[in-house]
Design a protein around this motif. Structure first.
Motif, short mmCIF file in Angstrom:
data_model
loop_
_atom_site.label_atom_id
_atom_site.label_comp_id
_atom_site.label_asym_id
_atom_site.label_seq_id
_atom_site.Cartn_x
_atom_site.Cartn_y
_atom_site.Cartn_z
N LYS A 15 0.82 -1.11 0.09
CA LYS A 15 0.00 -0.14 0.04
C LYS A 15 1.13 0.98 0.24
CE LYS A 15 -4.60 -1.98 1.90
NZ LYS A 15 -5.30 -2.02 3.34
N ASN A 16 1.73 0.98 0.88
CA ASN A 16 2.47 2.87 0.90
C ASN A 16 3.63 2.47 -1.07
OD1 ASN A 16 2.49 3.12 3.88
ND2 ASN A 16 3.87 1.51 4.46
N ARG A 17 4.27 1.73 -0.92
CA ARG A 17 4.46 1.70 -2.58
C ARG A 17 4.05 1.54 -3.74
NH1 ARG A 17 10.47 2.77 -1.90
NH2 ARG A 17 10.94 1.79 -0.63
N PHE A 18 2.79 1.71 -3.57
CA PHE A 18 2.24 1.30 -5.28
C PHE A 18 0.76 2.61 -5.15
CE2 PHE A 18 3.65 -2.92 -5.33
CZ PHE A 18 3.66 -2.66 -6.89
N VAL A 19 0.88 3.71 -3.68
CA VAL A 19 -0.12 4.47 -3.58
C VAL A 19 -0.12 5.08 -5.31
CG1 VAL A 19 1.60 6.49 -2.94
CG2 VAL A 19 -0.52 6.48 -1.99
N LYS A 20 0.51 5.48 -5.65
CA LYS A 20 0.28 6.19 -6.90
C LYS A 20 -0.41 5.52 -7.87
CE LYS A 20 3.63 9.79 -5.89
NZ LYS A 20 4.85 9.88 -6.19
N ASN A 21 -0.60 4.16 -7.58
CA ASN A 21 -1.38 3.27 -8.66
C ASN A 21 -2.27 2.45 -8.43
OD1 ASN A 21 2.31 2.55 -8.39
ND2 ASN A 21 1.50 2.98 -10.61
N ILE A 160 11.17 -4.23 1.46
CA ILE A 160 12.38 -4.25 0.22
C ILE A 160 11.75 -4.77 -1.48
CG2 ILE A 160 13.93 -5.63 -0.53
CD1 ILE A 160 14.61 -3.58 1.44
N CYS A 161 10.76 -5.99 -0.69
CA CYS A 161 9.53 -6.87 -1.51
C CYS A 161 8.91 -6.12 -2.09
CB CYS A 161 9.10 -7.82 -0.83
SG CYS A 161 8.33 -8.95 -1.88
N ALA A 162 8.12 -4.90 -1.35
CA ALA A 162 7.12 -4.37 -2.38
C ALA A 162 8.00 -3.54 -3.28
CB ALA A 162 6.64 -3.12 -1.23
N ARG A 163 9.14 -3.02 -2.31
CA ARG A 163 9.85 -1.54 -3.50
C ARG A 163 10.06 -1.99 -4.76
NH1 ARG A 163 14.34 0.46 -0.45
NH2 ARG A 163 16.05 -1.22 -1.41
N GLN A 164 10.94 -3.99 -4.40
CA GLN A 164 11.67 -4.38 -5.54
C GLN A 164 10.26 -4.47 -7.28
OE1 GLN A 164 14.10 -8.01 -5.10
NE2 GLN A 164 15.36 -6.17 -3.78
N MET A 165 9.43 -4.78 -6.44
CA MET A 165 7.98 -5.27 -6.94
C MET A 165 7.38 -4.33 -7.77
SD MET A 165 6.07 -8.56 -5.06
CE MET A 165 4.71 -9.19 -5.99
N ARG A 166 7.30 -2.73 -7.27
CA ARG A 166 6.81 -2.08 -8.01
C ARG A 166 7.90 -1.67 -9.03
NH1 ARG A 166 8.09 3.24 -7.98
NH2 ARG A 166 9.25 3.66 -5.57
N TYR A 167 8.66 -1.51 -9.03
CA TYR A 167 9.94 -1.81 -10.19
C TYR A 167 9.97 -2.49 -10.62
CZ TYR A 167 13.18 1.71 -7.15
OH TYR A 167 14.05 2.03 -5.97
N ALA A 168 9.12 -3.35 -11.25
CA ALA A 168 9.36 -4.86 -11.70
C ALA A 168 8.05 -4.13 -12.74
CB ALA A 168 9.20 -6.32 -11.56
N TYR A 169 6.89 -4.08 -11.70
CA TYR A 169 5.72 -3.43 -12.55
C TYR A 169 5.87 -2.31 -13.11
CZ TYR A 169 0.89 -1.47 -12.27
OH TYR A 169 -0.15 -0.60 -13.06
N THR A 170 6.69 -1.13 -13.05
CA THR A 170 6.59 0.16 -13.29
C THR A 170 8.28 0.44 -14.64
OG1 THR A 170 8.43 0.91 -12.13
CG2 THR A 170 6.40 1.58 -11.57
#
Length: 170
Positions: A15-21, A160-170
């Motif tokens: 939720k914190n990492r994908f707030v803009k998605n 860390i997982c959330a950040r890495q998954m957001r990078y993969a998504y974007t």
């Protein structure tokens, strides 16, 4: 895209990492309860369903799933699916009446089970799952559900997982 995990810490990190998605659905719960075209199964390079969500998939679809994965890895990947590689398994064809998804996206998140702290494996596996879903011409994947890759016994921190998954998504 649905991000689904049983861990409240993983869900909060997403939720914190994908707030803009806002197009990304983030839910706490069992990923196999989701109505989706594909469920991502992060596993090991050899197709053994021996822990975590891959073990849960084996229990749900039957351990013929492991036989199918291992056969495909042996024949199409020379015996080892490198970390970050993945492919789709048509579970509605191979395992009718089991599970609510049409496909499993099996992706290698680790060569062999172990501690992944400090690795990029969440990113690599998420990227591999996106690529497998996009590159499969025969499959029309409109929805895909991911668990927290590497956050269980593999030791990757939810943030860390959330950040890495957001990078993969974007």
């Amino acid at each position: 895209l649905t991000l689904c995990d049983k861990s409240q810490q993983v869900v909060e990190a997403w939720k914190n990492r994908f707030v803009k998605n806002p197009e990304v659905e983030i839910v706490e719960g069992d990923i196999f309860d989701r109505e989706t075209d594909a469920v991502v199964i992060p596993g090991n390079s050899f197709g053994y369903l021996d822990r975590g969500i891959e073990l849960q998939a084996g229990e749900l679809f039957g351990f013929e799933l492991q036989d199918h994965l291992r056969k495909k890895i042996r024949s199409e990947y020379k015996g080892e699916l490198l970390v970050g590689q993945g492919f789709l398994v048509p579970c509605s064809e191979l395992f009718p009446g089991k599970g609510s998804c049409r496909y499993l996206a099996y992706v290698s998140a680790t060569r062999t089970p172990g501690d992944l702290t400090g690795s990029l494996n969440s990113y690599l596996a998420a990227r591999g799952a996106f690529m497998a879903a996009a590159d499969t011409a025969a499959a029309s994947i409109d929805s895909i559900a991911f668990p927290g890759i590497g956050t269980g016994s593999s030791g990757i921190a939810p943030e860390i997982c959330a950040r890495q998954m957001r990078y993969a998504y974007t």
